[in-house]
Design a protein around this motif. Structure first.
Motif, PDB file in Angstrom:
ATOM      1  N   THR A   1      54.654 -14.591 -18.706  1.00 28.92           N
ATOM      2  CA  THR A   1      54.439 -13.196 -18.311  1.00 28.92           C
ATOM      3  C   THR A   1      53.936 -13.101 -16.880  1.00 28.92           C
ATOM      4  O   THR A   1      53.078 -13.881 -16.455  1.00 28.92           O
ATOM      5  N   LEU A   2      54.482 -12.150 -16.153  1.00 27.36           N
ATOM      6  CA  LEU A   2      53.885 -11.693 -14.902  1.00 27.36           C
ATOM      7  C   LEU A   2      53.336 -10.306 -15.179  1.00 27.36           C
ATOM      8  O   LEU A   2      54.099  -9.370 -15.431  1.00 27.36           O
ATOM      9  N   PHE A   3      52.010 -10.178 -15.170  1.00 27.72           N
ATOM     10  CA  PHE A   3      51.385  -8.871 -15.344  1.00 27.72           C
ATOM     11  C   PHE A   3      51.154  -8.258 -13.970  1.00 27.72           C
ATOM     12  O   PHE A   3      50.590  -8.896 -13.076  1.00 27.72           O
ATOM     13  N   LEU A   4      51.592  -7.016 -13.810  1.00 25.42           N
ATOM     14  CA  LEU A   4      51.394  -6.286 -12.561  1.00 25.42           C
ATOM     15  C   LEU A   4      50.731  -4.950 -12.846  1.00 25.42           C
ATOM     16  O   LEU A   4      51.186  -4.202 -13.720  1.00 25.42           O
TER      17      LEU A   4
ATOM     18  N   TYR B   1      57.532 -19.164  -6.691  1.00 26.79           N
ATOM     19  CA  TYR B   1      56.419 -20.118  -6.619  1.00 26.79           C
ATOM     20  C   TYR B   1      55.317 -19.761  -7.606  1.00 26.79           C
ATOM     21  O   TYR B   1      54.711 -20.650  -8.222  1.00 26.79           O
ATOM     22  N   GLY B   2      55.046 -18.481  -7.774  1.00 27.79           N
ATOM     23  CA  GLY B   2      54.035 -18.059  -8.741  1.00 27.79           C
ATOM     24  C   GLY B   2      54.394 -18.488 -10.153  1.00 27.79           C
ATOM     25  O   GLY B   2      53.542 -18.975 -10.912  1.00 27.79           O
ATOM     26  N   PHE B   3      55.667 -18.329 -10.509  1.00 25.47           N
ATOM     27  CA  PHE B   3      56.112 -18.762 -11.833  1.00 25.47           C
ATOM     28  C   PHE B   3      56.050 -20.284 -11.966  1.00 25.47           C
ATOM     29  O   PHE B   3      55.680 -20.814 -13.023  1.00 25.47           O
ATOM     30  N   GLN B   4      56.400 -20.996 -10.898  1.00 26.70           N
ATOM     31  CA  GLN B   4      56.336 -22.459 -10.942  1.00 26.70           C
ATOM     32  C   GLN B   4      54.912 -22.939 -11.206  1.00 26.70           C
ATOM     33  O   GLN B   4      54.686 -23.837 -12.035  1.00 26.70           O
ATOM     34  N   GLN B   5      53.957 -22.353 -10.523  1.00 24.31           N
ATOM     35  CA  GLN B   5      52.565 -22.780 -10.703  1.00 24.31           C
ATOM     36  C   GLN B   5      52.017 -22.344 -12.060  1.00 24.31           C
ATOM     37  O   GLN B   5      51.190 -23.038 -12.657  1.00 24.31           O
ATOM     38  N   MET B   6      52.474 -21.213 -12.554  1.00 31.27           N
ATOM     39  CA  MET B   6      52.095 -20.806 -13.903  1.00 31.27           C
ATOM     40  C   MET B   6      52.579 -21.833 -14.922  1.00 31.27           C
ATOM     41  O   MET B   6      51.864 -22.166 -15.877  1.00 31.27           O
ATOM     42  N   ARG B   7      53.773 -22.376 -14.712  1.00 34.23           N
ATOM     43  CA  ARG B   7      54.294 -23.372 -15.657  1.00 34.23           C
ATOM     44  C   ARG B   7      53.516 -24.679 -15.569  1.00 34.23           C
ATOM     45  O   ARG B   7      53.412 -25.409 -16.553  1.00 34.23           O
ATOM     46  N   ARG B   8      52.961 -24.977 -14.424  1.00 33.35           N
ATOM     47  CA  ARG B   8      52.161 -26.197 -14.261  1.00 33.35           C
ATOM     48  C   ARG B   8      50.746 -26.023 -14.800  1.00 33.35           C
ATOM     49  O   ARG B   8      50.188 -26.926 -15.419  1.00 33.35           O
ATOM     50  N   PHE B   9      50.147 -24.854 -14.552  1.00 32.47           N
ATOM     51  CA  PHE B   9      48.721 -24.650 -14.844  1.00 32.47           C
ATOM     52  C   PHE B   9      48.460 -23.689 -16.007  1.00 32.47           C
ATOM     53  O   PHE B   9      47.330 -23.606 -16.482  1.00 32.47           O
ATOM     54  N   GLY B  10      49.472 -22.947 -16.423  1.00 31.46           N
ATOM     55  CA  GLY B  10      49.285 -21.964 -17.485  1.00 31.46           C
ATOM     56  C   GLY B  10      48.846 -20.611 -16.985  1.00 31.46           C
ATOM     57  O   GLY B  10      49.085 -19.591 -17.638  1.00 31.46           O
ATOM     58  N   LEU B  11      48.212 -20.585 -15.805  1.00 31.91           N
ATOM     59  CA  LEU B  11      47.681 -19.336 -15.258  1.00 31.91           C
ATOM     60  C   LEU B  11      47.639 -19.452 -13.740  1.00 31.91           C
ATOM     61  O   LEU B  11      47.124 -20.436 -13.199  1.00 31.91           O
ATOM     62  N   ALA B  12      48.197 -18.452 -13.061  1.00 29.21           N
ATOM     63  CA  ALA B  12      48.141 -18.387 -11.600  1.00 29.21           C
ATOM     64  C   ALA B  12      47.686 -16.989 -11.205  1.00 29.21           C
ATOM     65  O   ALA B  12      48.196 -15.991 -11.720  1.00 29.21           O
TER      66      ALA B  12
ATOM     67  N   ASN C   1      41.181 -11.227  -9.299  1.00 29.70           N
ATOM     68  CA  ASN C   1      41.786  -9.905  -9.424  1.00 29.70           C
ATOM     69  C   ASN C   1      42.831  -9.947 -10.535  1.00 29.70           C
ATOM     70  O   ASN C   1      43.778 -10.742 -10.474  1.00 29.70           O
ATOM     71  N   THR C   2      42.666  -9.105 -11.541  1.00 31.00           N
ATOM     72  CA  THR C   2      43.557  -9.127 -12.705  1.00 31.00           C
ATOM     73  C   THR C   2      44.769  -8.220 -12.545  1.00 31.00           C
ATOM     74  O   THR C   2      45.517  -8.020 -13.497  1.00 31.00           O
ATOM     75  N   GLY C   3      44.988  -7.691 -11.345  1.00 32.81           N
ATOM     76  CA  GLY C   3      46.142  -6.819 -11.124  1.00 32.81           C
ATOM     77  C   GLY C   3      47.447  -7.560 -10.956  1.00 32.81           C
ATOM     78  O   GLY C   3      48.525  -6.961 -11.063  1.00 32.81           O
ATOM     79  N   VAL C   4      47.366  -8.868 -10.685  1.00 33.62           N
ATOM     80  CA  VAL C   4      48.557  -9.724 -10.579  1.00 33.62           C
ATOM     81  C   VAL C   4      48.225 -11.036 -11.275  1.00 33.62           C
ATOM     82  O   VAL C   4      47.439 -11.831 -10.763  1.00 33.62           O
ATOM     83  N   LEU C   5      48.795 -11.249 -12.445  1.00 37.35           N
ATOM     84  CA  LEU C   5      48.526 -12.468 -13.212  1.00 37.35           C
ATOM     85  C   LEU C   5      49.837 -13.062 -13.715  1.00 37.35           C
ATOM     86  O   LEU C   5      50.613 -12.379 -14.391  1.00 37.35           O
ATOM     87  N   PHE C   6      50.067 -14.325 -13.393  1.00 35.43           N
ATOM     88  CA  PHE C   6      51.162 -15.095 -13.984  1.00 35.43           C
ATOM     89  C   PHE C   6      50.538 -15.937 -15.097  1.00 35.43           C
ATOM     90  O   PHE C   6      49.596 -16.698 -14.839  1.00 35.43           O
ATOM     91  N   PHE C   7      51.041 -15.835 -16.317  1.00 35.37           N
ATOM     92  CA  PHE C   7      50.442 -16.645 -17.382  1.00 35.37           C
ATOM     93  C   PHE C   7      51.455 -17.003 -18.460  1.00 35.37           C
ATOM     94  O   PHE C   7      52.461 -16.315 -18.662  1.00 35.37           O
ATOM     95  N   SER C   8      51.152 -18.107 -19.138  1.00 36.46           N
ATOM     96  CA  SER C   8      51.947 -18.547 -20.283  1.00 36.46           C
ATOM     97  C   SER C   8      51.001 -18.730 -21.468  1.00 36.46           C
ATOM     98  O   SER C   8      49.781 -18.588 -21.346  1.00 36.46           O
TER      99      SER C   8
END
Length: 215
Positions: free
Chosen positions: A53-56, A68-79, A102-109
């Motif tokens: 998910t990308l929460f905006l 890149y945000g999605f790539q790092q989310m896949r590595r870390f679970g949260l960007a 800031n929770t206005g932009v969160l990439f997470f799995s």
């Protein structure tokens, strides 16, 4: 995620900006019942129909590709990005040097589920009010979701991938930056001159330069 009398024009602007840059990303807008508050943002993983998910926030504008945000989310679970105010101790229920994100932009799995479980568990339990300066007077914001998020990350001991504030640009506070901006986070319109400049800086062959936002 919207509730109450939200700004439909801002939401449309955000959705259209994402579609321009990433036309194949599925979008889900969850409308919460009346009476919901910022604290209900802690339920975003529970409410997301996606594995990734990308929460905006509704006042965001996507300006450049987000791979890149999605790539790092896949590595870390949260960007995510650190908040423009990094001190979570500004909330009544927190102390010390806990970092605020800031929770206005969160990439997470789903890998970050422990953080979101902890966030939802503490969101309504801690004092998330903020006393702040409003000109010469003091004012108070009664609740804020970012207090619980900061506490959850700290309690769980989770290490998110920290994106630079180009990924969550807050023009009221961020006045200079290098390279392209990825996401504008404000209800104000993105200046046309910035859009032109950003397109140039986003080119792979561009020379990264310092930019300054003029009031």
């Amino acid at each position: 995620m919207v509730w109450g009398e939200y700004d439909k024009n801002a939401l449309d602007r955000s959705r259209q900006s994402l579609a321009r840059v990433h036309p194949n990303i599925a979008v889900e807008v969850v409308e919460l019942p009346s009476g919901s508050t910022l604290l209900d943002k802690a339920r975003m993983m529970e409410l997301s129909p996606f594995e990734e998910t990308l929460f905006l926030d509704a006042d965001t504008v996507v300006l450049d590709e987000l791979h890149y945000g999605f790539q790092q989310m896949r590595r870390f679970g949260l960007a995510c990005s650190i908040c423009e105010c990094p001190w979570a101790r500004r909330y009544g229920g927190l102390s010390g040097d806990i970092v605020e994100y800031n929770t206005g932009v969160l990439f997470f799995s789903k890998a970050a589920k422990p953080v979101f479980n902890a966030w939802e568990a503490c969101a309504t339990e801690i004092d998330s009010s903020i006393i702040f300066h409003n000109g010469e007077e003091l004012a108070q914001m009664p609740v804020n979701d970012q207090a619980g998020f900061a506490k959850a990350i700290d309690d769980v001991g989770y290490t998110p991938f920290v994106l630079p504030y180009n990924w969550n640009f807050r023009p009221k506070w961020h006045k200079s930056w290098f390279g392209p901006l990825k996401i504008w986070h404000d209800y104000s319109e993105v200046p046309e001159s910035l859009l032109t400049h950003n397109a140039e800086q986003a080119r792979p062959d561009s020379i990264v330069r310092l930019s300054v936002l003029r009031d």
